[in-house]
Design an enzyme around this catalytic site. Structure first.
Site, PDB file in Angstrom:
ATOM      1  CG  ASN A   1      39.156  36.632  54.425  1.00 11.53           C
ATOM      2  OD1 ASN A   1      39.355  36.709  53.216  1.00 11.53           O
ATOM      3  ND2 ASN A   1      38.253  35.837  54.931  1.00 11.53           N
TER       4      ASN A   1
ATOM      5  CE  LYS B   1      42.093  43.741  42.969  1.00  9.01           C
ATOM      6  NZ  LYS B   1      42.868  44.362  43.999  1.00  9.01           N
TER       7      LYS B   1
ATOM      8  CB  SER C   1      32.015  42.495  49.888  1.00 10.07           C
ATOM      9  OG  SER C   1      32.197  43.171  48.662  1.00 10.07           O
TER      10      SER C   1
ATOM     11  N   GLY D   1      30.725  41.036  44.605  1.00 14.20           N
ATOM     12  CA  GLY D   1      30.341  39.797  43.913  1.00 14.20           C
ATOM     13  C   GLY D   1      29.195  40.043  42.936  1.00 14.20           C
TER      14      GLY D   1
ATOM     15  CD  GLU E   1      32.700  30.030  47.374  1.00  8.19           C
ATOM     16  OE1 GLU E   1      31.925  30.295  48.326  1.00  8.19           O
ATOM     17  OE2 GLU E   1      32.525  29.039  46.636  1.00  8.19           O
TER      18      GLU E   1
ATOM     19  CB  CYS F   1      33.343  33.982  54.305  1.00  7.12           C
ATOM     20  SG  CYS F   1      34.360  32.708  53.605  1.00  7.12           S
TER      21      CYS F   1
ATOM     22  CD  GLN G   1      36.015  44.385  58.393  1.00  6.90           C
ATOM     23  OE1 GLN G   1      36.042  44.447  57.185  1.00  6.90           O
ATOM     24  NE2 GLN G   1      34.905  44.084  59.061  1.00  6.90           N
TER      25      GLN G   1
ATOM     26  CD  GLU H   1      30.589  38.182  55.822  1.00  2.00           C
ATOM     27  OE1 GLU H   1      30.723  38.904  54.818  1.00  2.00           O
ATOM     28  OE2 GLU H   1      30.973  37.007  55.876  1.00  2.00           O
TER      29      GLU H   1
ATOM     30  CD  GLU I   1      36.896  29.350  45.206  1.00  2.00           C
ATOM     31  OE1 GLU I   1      37.969  29.502  44.604  1.00  2.00           O
ATOM     32  OE2 GLU I   1      36.458  30.157  46.036  1.00  2.00           O
TER      33      GLU I   1
HETATM   34  N1  LIG Z   1      33.727  36.251  51.929  1.00  2.00           N
HETATM   35  C1  LIG Z   1      34.917  36.620  52.252  1.00  2.00           C
HETATM   36  O1  LIG Z   1      35.799  35.804  52.384  1.00  2.00           O
HETATM   37  C2  LIG Z   1      35.215  38.063  52.399  1.00  2.00           C
HETATM   38  C3  LIG Z   1      34.213  38.973  52.698  1.00  2.00           C
HETATM   39  N2  LIG Z   1      34.511  40.275  52.829  1.00  2.00           N
HETATM   40  C4  LIG Z   1      33.419  41.209  53.209  1.00  2.00           C
HETATM   41  O2  LIG Z   1      33.544  42.385  52.431  1.00  2.00           O
HETATM   42  C5  LIG Z   1      33.652  43.535  53.278  1.00  2.00           C
HETATM   43  C6  LIG Z   1      34.500  44.582  52.602  1.00  2.00           C
HETATM   44  O3  LIG Z   1      35.811  44.079  52.342  1.00  2.00           O
HETATM   45  P1  LIG Z   1      36.538  44.471  50.985  1.00  2.00           P
HETATM   46  O4  LIG Z   1      37.961  44.095  51.059  1.00  2.00           O
HETATM   47  O5  LIG Z   1      36.239  45.893  50.661  1.00  2.00           O
HETATM   48  O6  LIG Z   1      35.800  43.488  49.957  1.00  2.00           O
HETATM   49  P2  LIG Z   1      35.720  43.610  48.389  1.00  2.00           P
HETATM   50  O7  LIG Z   1      34.675  42.685  47.912  1.00  2.00           O
HETATM   51  O8  LIG Z   1      35.610  45.021  47.989  1.00  2.00           O
HETATM   52  O9  LIG Z   1      37.169  43.107  47.942  1.00  2.00           O
HETATM   53  C7  LIG Z   1      37.476  41.816  47.489  1.00  2.00           C
HETATM   54  C8  LIG Z   1      38.354  41.898  46.241  1.00  2.00           C
HETATM   55  O10 LIG Z   1      37.613  42.523  45.182  1.00  2.00           O
HETATM   56  C9  LIG Z   1      38.346  43.638  44.673  1.00  2.00           C
HETATM   57  N3  LIG Z   1      37.428  44.648  44.147  1.00  2.00           N
HETATM   58  C10 LIG Z   1      36.872  45.698  44.805  1.00  2.00           C
HETATM   59  N4  LIG Z   1      36.095  46.413  43.960  1.00  2.00           N
HETATM   60  C11 LIG Z   1      36.143  45.806  42.755  1.00  2.00           C
HETATM   61  C12 LIG Z   1      35.563  46.074  41.476  1.00  2.00           C
HETATM   62  N5  LIG Z   1      34.762  47.115  41.266  1.00  2.00           N
HETATM   63  N6  LIG Z   1      35.833  45.242  40.459  1.00  2.00           N
HETATM   64  C13 LIG Z   1      36.637  44.168  40.639  1.00  2.00           C
HETATM   65  N7  LIG Z   1      37.244  43.890  41.821  1.00  2.00           N
HETATM   66  C14 LIG Z   1      36.995  44.680  42.864  1.00  2.00           C
HETATM   67  C15 LIG Z   1      39.148  44.087  45.872  1.00  2.00           C
HETATM   68  O11 LIG Z   1      40.227  44.914  45.497  1.00  2.00           O
HETATM   69  P3  LIG Z   1      40.839  45.984  46.542  1.00  2.00           P
HETATM   70  O12 LIG Z   1      41.298  45.252  47.723  1.00  2.00           O
HETATM   71  O13 LIG Z   1      41.956  46.544  45.768  1.00  2.00           O
HETATM   72  O14 LIG Z   1      39.731  46.938  46.829  1.00  2.00           O
HETATM   73  C16 LIG Z   1      39.600  42.758  46.439  1.00  2.00           C
HETATM   74  O15 LIG Z   1      40.662  42.248  45.672  1.00  2.00           O
HETATM   75  C17 LIG Z   1      34.212  42.972  54.571  1.00  2.00           C
HETATM   76  O16 LIG Z   1      33.948  43.788  55.640  1.00  2.00           O
HETATM   77  C18 LIG Z   1      33.507  41.647  54.639  1.00  2.00           C
HETATM   78  O17 LIG Z   1      32.212  41.838  55.149  1.00  2.00           O
HETATM   79  C19 LIG Z   1      35.799  40.725  52.649  1.00  2.00           C
HETATM   80  C20 LIG Z   1      36.815  39.874  52.351  1.00  2.00           C
HETATM   81  C21 LIG Z   1      36.595  38.456  52.238  1.00  2.00           C
HETATM   82  O1  LIG Z   2      37.294  28.665  57.352  1.00  2.00           O
HETATM   83  C1  LIG Z   2      38.144  28.462  56.482  1.00  2.00           C
HETATM   84  O2  LIG Z   2      39.054  27.640  56.661  1.00  2.00           O
HETATM   85  C2  LIG Z   2      38.084  29.174  55.173  1.00  2.00           C
HETATM   86  C3  LIG Z   2      37.382  30.471  55.305  1.00  2.00           C
HETATM   87  C4  LIG Z   2      37.431  31.281  54.086  1.00  2.00           C
HETATM   88  O3  LIG Z   2      37.734  30.820  53.041  1.00  2.00           O
HETATM   89  C5  LIG Z   2      37.103  32.704  54.147  1.00  2.00           C
HETATM   90  O4  LIG Z   2      36.833  33.233  55.213  1.00  2.00           O
HETATM   91  O5  LIG Z   2      37.149  33.351  53.069  1.00  2.00           O
END
Ligand SMILES: NC(=O)C1=CN([C@@H]2O[C@H](COP(=O)(O)OP(=O)(O)OC[C@H]3O[C@@H](n4cnc5c(N)ncnc54)[C@H](OP(=O)(O)O)[C@@H]3O)[C@@H](O)[C@H]2O)C=CC1
Ligand SMILES: O=C(O)CCC(=O)C(=O)O
Length: 476
Positions: free
Chosen positions: A147, A170, A224, A228, A245, A279, A326, A378, A457
């Site tokens: 994102n 990564k 996610s 995490g 985060e 987030c 998504q 979320e 961070e």
């Molecule tokens: N807090 C935030 O800023 C974010 C929250 N989300 C939430 O997560 C949901 C799903 O999104 P998604 O992209 O699948 O989120 P993920 O948590 O799966 O992905 C985040 C990162 O972790 C990597 N990852 C996935 N599985 C593993 C693993 N087993 N070991 C180590 N790294 C891993 C992903 O790689 P890869 O992309 O290759 O799968 C990506 O680089 C969203 O709908 C949202 O609700 C998502 C993104 C940001």
């Molecule tokens: O709101 C912002 O500027 C940062 C948000 C963010 O880091 C996120 O969505 O992962």
């Protein structure tokens, strides 16, 4: 094909992944090499071999590399901002703003290399001196989400390198383009071999390989809650430090005495801009009775005037959802909220535009209750719900009634309530008459409860994660 970077060499792989534009799924942004477990392990080995040398590198060298990266990113803001919008779906203005933010982060951490100080203290023992200093942690694994394809890699890479760590990055599979561009810039800026390694590939393979490798000393992750939690477990097994985060279910409280224009701006920007994929998004709008009707009407009116469309088209206010998966999640939650008795006041339908993309009309629910799933989980899309409350006391209780604690906002003209909220909101970041989303690059970022784990961070506070403290006792 855009290759991996391992030990200073660009490496092509047998397979490549197509980076698809969510505004127009016929548009292939680029083809990116795909690492497997073997490449991830080579990258960690290269970072480990480079760690000693980089830890002892001069601070002027680190400063110059980071400053040069900052300058190039800022000079290329239009081009990189467009790349960001093409791969993630933010509007062009949002893409450029995020690119600028990434440049500012590198500039800030260039400065941090010159500011890192220790302490000299007297000892309780006569004739003894005490010195406290900070040293790099070693090999850091950075796992980033889709994102914020430029800003999040930037705010992990810059402090990691500034404080003398070596890195394996990564990035998320959906957005390899900006991460690749940042790594290319840093590599050309003069980083020695092995200091920065880029392994694009699936999280369950490449990310997992980083988690399992004992040579990785620390992991910083954004994404996610489910991933995490998996990372935290793996890090505990290795006694390795980690920084997570994760999600948010951020409240924006609107009190009767709020300036209606400011409250509507905060709600619309916080909940729906960047397609709600933040987030820090204001997904719960908690509104007191006296302003509820006017507020809902004004937000719906504002949403009616917004244009959802191709991220790079002039006049677009809200770009597409990042991908099909998504979009399906957003639509599921819209259906769940309806079934739970929420009133869909505006939007929520899939839109057709001239290009095939994942377009969703921003959805506003009213008449929702704090216990509904739409107010507890979320969504991560352009979906917000209004909760009507009696007064400030109930608003605060509802705002804090969540497993998350990232950002919390209040719109009010009452100094007393603003002050009380600032003190009592259970969140890592509090916003008064400002959207819950959108933060400065030079101050700490992070949350409480289920939103974050580990040190903050960004800003000078980033050193708590990227350095380790040494206490030296000296008898001269
Ligand atoms: N807090 C935030 O800023 C974010 C929250 N989300 C939430 O997560 C949901 C799903 O999104 P998604 O992209 O699948 O989120 P993920 O948590 O799966 O992905 C985040 C990162 O972790 C990597 N990852 C996935 N599985 C593993 C693993 N087993 N070991 C180590 N790294 C891993 C992903 O790689 P890869 O992309 O290759 O799968 C990506 O680089 C969203 O709908 C949202 O609700 C998502 C993104 C940001
Ligand atoms: O709101 C912002 O500027 C940062 C948000 C963010 O880091 C996120 O969505 O992962």
């Amino acid at each position: 094909m855009k290759p991996l970077l391992i030990d200073g060499d660009w490496i092509e792989t047998a397979t490549a992944l197509e980076n698809i534009n969510p505004s127009d799924t016929r548009d292939v942004v680029g083809r990116y090499a795909q690492a497997g477990r073997a490449e991830a392990e080579r990258a960690v080995a290269a970072a480990a071999a480079a760690a000693h040398g980089w830890a002892r590198s001069g601070i002027q060298q680190r400063h110059d590399i980071l400053r040069s990266a900052a300058d190039e990113i800022l000079a290329r803001r239009a081009e990189l901002g467009e790349l960001l919008s093409r791969e993630e779906g933010k509007t062009r203005a949002e893409g450029i703003a995020e690119t600028v933010r990434a440049g500012q982060i590198f500039a800030f951490f260039a400065g941090e290399t010159l500011r890192l100080a220790g302490e000299a203290l007297p000892s309780v023992r006569p004739g003894v001196e005490v010195e406290i200093s900070r040293e790099p942690v070693g090999v850091v694994g950075l796992i980033t989400p889709w994102n914020f394809p430029a800003a999040i890699p930037a705010w992990k890479l810059a402090p990691a390198l500034a404080h003398g760590n070596t890195v394996v990055l990564k990035p998320a599979e959906l957005v390899p383009g900006c991460a690749w561009a940042l790594v290319d810039i840093l590599h050309r800026a003069g980083l020695p071999r092995g200091v920065l390694n880029l392994v694009m590939g699936p999280g369950r393979v490449v990310g997992q390989a980083l988690l399992e490798n004992p040579a990785v000393d620390a992991i910083s992750f954004t994404g996610s809650v489910a991933t995490g939690a998996r990372i935290a477990e793996a890090c505990a097994r290795h006694m390795r430090r980690c920084q997570l985060e994760m999600g948010g279910k951020n409240p924006l409280v609107v009190l009767d005495d709020a300036d209606l224009g400011i409250a509507v701006d905060c709600a619309v920007q916080g909940a729906f801009f960047s397609t709600g994929q933040r987030c820090t998004a204001s997904s719960r709008l908690i509104v007191t009775e006296g302003i509820h009707g006017r507020f809902v009407e004004a937000v719906a009116e504002r949403l009616r005037g917004l244009t959802v469309g191709h991220a790079l088209k002039d006049g677009t206010d809200i770009g597409p959802v990042v991908d099909e998966r998504q979009l399906a999640q957003d639509l599921d939650y819209i259906e769940i909220a309806r079934r739970e008795g929420g009133n869909l006041r505006w939007g929520g339908e899939v839109l057709r535009r001239e290009t095939p993309g994942h377009y969703l009309a921003p959805a506003l629910f009213t008449d929702t209750l704090p216990a509904m799933r739409i107010n507890r989980e979320e969504v991560f899309g352009p979906v917000a719900s209004v909760i009507r409350v009696r007064d400030y006391e109930e608003a605060l209780a509802v705002a804090n009634d969540t497993p998350f604690g990232l950002s919390a906002g209040i719109c009010t003209q009452s100094l007393k309530h603003a002050h009380h909220f600032r003190r009592n909101a259970e969140a890592g970041m509090v916003m008064v008459n400002l959207p819950t989303a959108g933060v400065d690059p030079h101050v700490p970022f992070g949350g409480r409860k289920g939103s974050s784990h580990g040190p903050r961070e960004q800003g000078a506070y980033a050193r708590e994660f990227y350095t380790q403290v040494k206490t030296a006792y000296l008898r001269p």
